[in-house]
Design a protein around this motif. Structure first.
Motif, PDB file in Angstrom:
ATOM      1  N   GLN A  73       1.256 -10.772  48.030  1.00 33.27           N
ATOM      2  CA  GLN A  73       2.610 -11.155  46.710  1.00 33.27           C
ATOM      3  C   GLN A  73       3.031 -11.786  47.817  1.00 33.27           C
ATOM      4  O   GLN A  73       2.790 -13.100  47.324  1.00 33.27           O
ATOM      5  N   GLU A  74       4.157 -11.059  48.755  1.00 34.20           N
ATOM      6  CA  GLU A  74       5.327 -12.030  49.324  1.00 34.20           C
ATOM      7  C   GLU A  74       4.553 -12.985  49.867  1.00 34.20           C
ATOM      8  O   GLU A  74       4.960 -13.571  49.951  1.00 34.20           O
ATOM      9  N   TRP A  75       3.571 -13.004  50.669  1.00 35.26           N
ATOM     10  CA  TRP A  75       2.365 -14.481  51.236  1.00 35.26           C
ATOM     11  C   TRP A  75       2.043 -14.996  50.560  1.00 35.26           C
ATOM     12  O   TRP A  75       2.565 -16.782  50.462  1.00 35.26           O
ATOM     13  N   ALA A  76       1.985 -15.252  49.108  1.00 38.07           N
ATOM     14  CA  ALA A  76       1.379 -15.685  48.226  1.00 38.07           C
ATOM     15  C   ALA A  76       2.700 -17.062  47.842  1.00 38.07           C
ATOM     16  O   ALA A  76       3.092 -18.430  48.001  1.00 38.07           O
ATOM     17  N   HIS A  77       3.887 -16.123  47.343  1.00 36.29           N
ATOM     18  CA  HIS A  77       4.672 -17.071  46.701  1.00 36.29           C
ATOM     19  C   HIS A  77       5.465 -17.939  48.472  1.00 36.29           C
ATOM     20  O   HIS A  77       6.124 -19.031  48.209  1.00 36.29           O
ATOM     21  N   GLN A  78       6.110 -17.138  49.574  1.00 34.34           N
ATOM     22  CA  GLN A  78       5.433 -17.680  50.370  1.00 34.34           C
ATOM     23  C   GLN A  78       4.824 -19.158  50.859  1.00 34.34           C
ATOM     24  O   GLN A  78       5.416 -20.386  51.284  1.00 34.34           O
ATOM     25  N   ALA A  79       3.552 -18.942  50.698  1.00 31.25           N
ATOM     26  CA  ALA A  79       2.542 -19.864  51.187  1.00 31.25           C
ATOM     27  C   ALA A  79       2.632 -21.084  50.145  1.00 31.25           C
ATOM     28  O   ALA A  79       1.866 -22.208  50.546  1.00 31.25           O
ATOM     29  N   ALA A  80       2.602 -20.779  49.071  1.00 28.22           N
ATOM     30  CA  ALA A  80       1.889 -21.327  48.515  1.00 28.22           C
ATOM     31  C   ALA A  80       2.825 -21.585  46.513  1.00 28.22           C
ATOM     32  O   ALA A  80       2.877 -21.848  46.228  1.00 28.22           O
ATOM     33  N   GLY A  81       4.417 -20.285  46.859  1.00 27.05           N
ATOM     34  CA  GLY A  81       5.378 -20.955  45.700  1.00 27.05           C
ATOM     35  C   GLY A  81       4.109 -20.311  43.874  1.00 27.05           C
ATOM     36  O   GLY A  81       4.526 -20.877  43.473  1.00 27.05           O
ATOM     37  N   ASP A  82       3.347 -19.287  44.568  1.00 30.76           N
ATOM     38  CA  ASP A  82       2.536 -19.279  43.465  1.00 30.76           C
ATOM     39  C   ASP A  82       2.050 -17.608  43.494  1.00 30.76           C
ATOM     40  O   ASP A  82       2.864 -16.218  44.675  1.00 30.76           O
ATOM     41  N   THR A  83       1.650 -17.082  41.956  1.00 34.32           N
ATOM     42  CA  THR A  83       1.238 -14.970  42.413  1.00 34.32           C
ATOM     43  C   THR A  83       0.430 -14.999  41.951  1.00 34.32           C
ATOM     44  O   THR A  83      -0.551 -15.530  41.699  1.00 34.32           O
ATOM     45  N   PRO A  84      -0.458 -14.444  42.834  1.00 32.66           N
ATOM     46  CA  PRO A  84      -1.679 -14.097  42.815  1.00 32.66           C
ATOM     47  C   PRO A  84      -2.118 -13.728  41.214  1.00 32.66           C
ATOM     48  O   PRO A  84      -1.232 -12.988  40.882  1.00 32.66           O
ATOM     49  N   ALA A  85      -3.364 -14.778  41.289  1.00 35.50           N
ATOM     50  CA  ALA A  85      -4.547 -14.082  39.850  1.00 35.50           C
ATOM     51  C   ALA A  85      -4.925 -13.426  40.142  1.00 35.50           C
ATOM     52  O   ALA A  85      -6.298 -14.050  40.715  1.00 35.50           O
TER      53      ALA A  85
END
Length: 241
Positions: free
Chosen positions: A170-182
């Motif tokens: 979740q933390e990486w997704a916000h940094q790398a894609a500005g997104d939340t894992p689905a």
């Protein structure tokens, strides 16, 4: 894959002797194990699927036993994480490539046009079929020897997961894609007292990753871990992070 069509059962066994360390007695069964359904009639293709089913169970048992011995202080969650990383389709496909198995698979011409994801699954399935053939021909020790030879180095190279994989993703997704894992549940198999969940996780433009577990949460953790490892967020010793 076309090369395998020209190999006799005995030649196939000879080609696999050095790669597996086992001299197959029943070479016809070995040939059936590496003959994809696309190269045979629909009914005969059942053989391949049955080998694959058995090989998956043998692999899981041997790797689980290997991990228990190698990591005596690891908790169940860490063991599950390591197991999933070692037996997922990507890991199996890489090992299949390492031993040159794809060139020995008998398959129909339409297989050449498969998407990469399906080719990964085909290589993984073929490796499970080979493990089943080893088990049926030489017993558990023959299968164990082969599995330890190729899975043990990967087990030792895996870095210990320091955080919950869903939190890390979740933390990486916000940094790398500005997104939340689905997360999406793909399937639930097995009896109610012993279910197996398959979950896919997607983050932005990145390719999805899949994981399995005996609960929804465990499957989600396995999927998150698989994506983190694939994208290099969780490092593997000896390779770039």
């Amino acid at each position: 894959m076309a090369t395998a069509k020209r190999l006799t059962a005995d030649a196939l066994a000879e080609a696999l002797y050095e790669r597996t360390g086992h001299a197959f007695r029943d070479t016809q069964r070995l040939q059936r194990a590496l003959t994809h359904a696309s190269a045979r009639s629909a009914h005969a293709g059942i053989d391949y699927e049955r080998f694959e089913f058995l090989g998956d169970r043998v692999l899981g048992l041997v790797v689980a036993d290997m991990l228990l011995a190698a990591y005596p202080n690891a908790v169940e969650g860490e063991l599950s994480l390591r197991l999933n990383a070692l037996v997922n389709a990507e890991a199996l496909s890489e090992i299949a490539e390492e031993i040159g198995l794809p060139e020995l698979i008998r398959a129909g011409s339409d297989v050449r046009n498969l998407a990469e994801r399906k080719r990964v699954n085909l290589r993984a399935d073929a490796l499970e079929s080979l493990i089943a053939a080893l088990y049926l021909d030489g017993g558990l020790e023959a299968a164990r020897s082969f599995i330890h030879r190729y899975w043990m180095p990967r087990s030792r190279a895996m870095a210990t997961a320091r955080r919950d994989p869903k939190t890390e993703l979740q933390e990486w997704a916000h940094q790398a894609a500005g997104d939340t894992p689905a997360y999406q549940i793909d399937s639930r198999e097995g009896p109610d007292h012993d279910p197996v969940f398959t979950v896919t996780v997607k983050v932005g433009r990145f390719d999805p990753a899949q994981g399995k577990g005996r609960s929804k949460r465990e499957a989600e953790q396995a999927a998150a871990a698989a994506l983190l490892v694939r994208e290099g967020v969780w490092s593997v010793e000896g390779s770039a992070a």
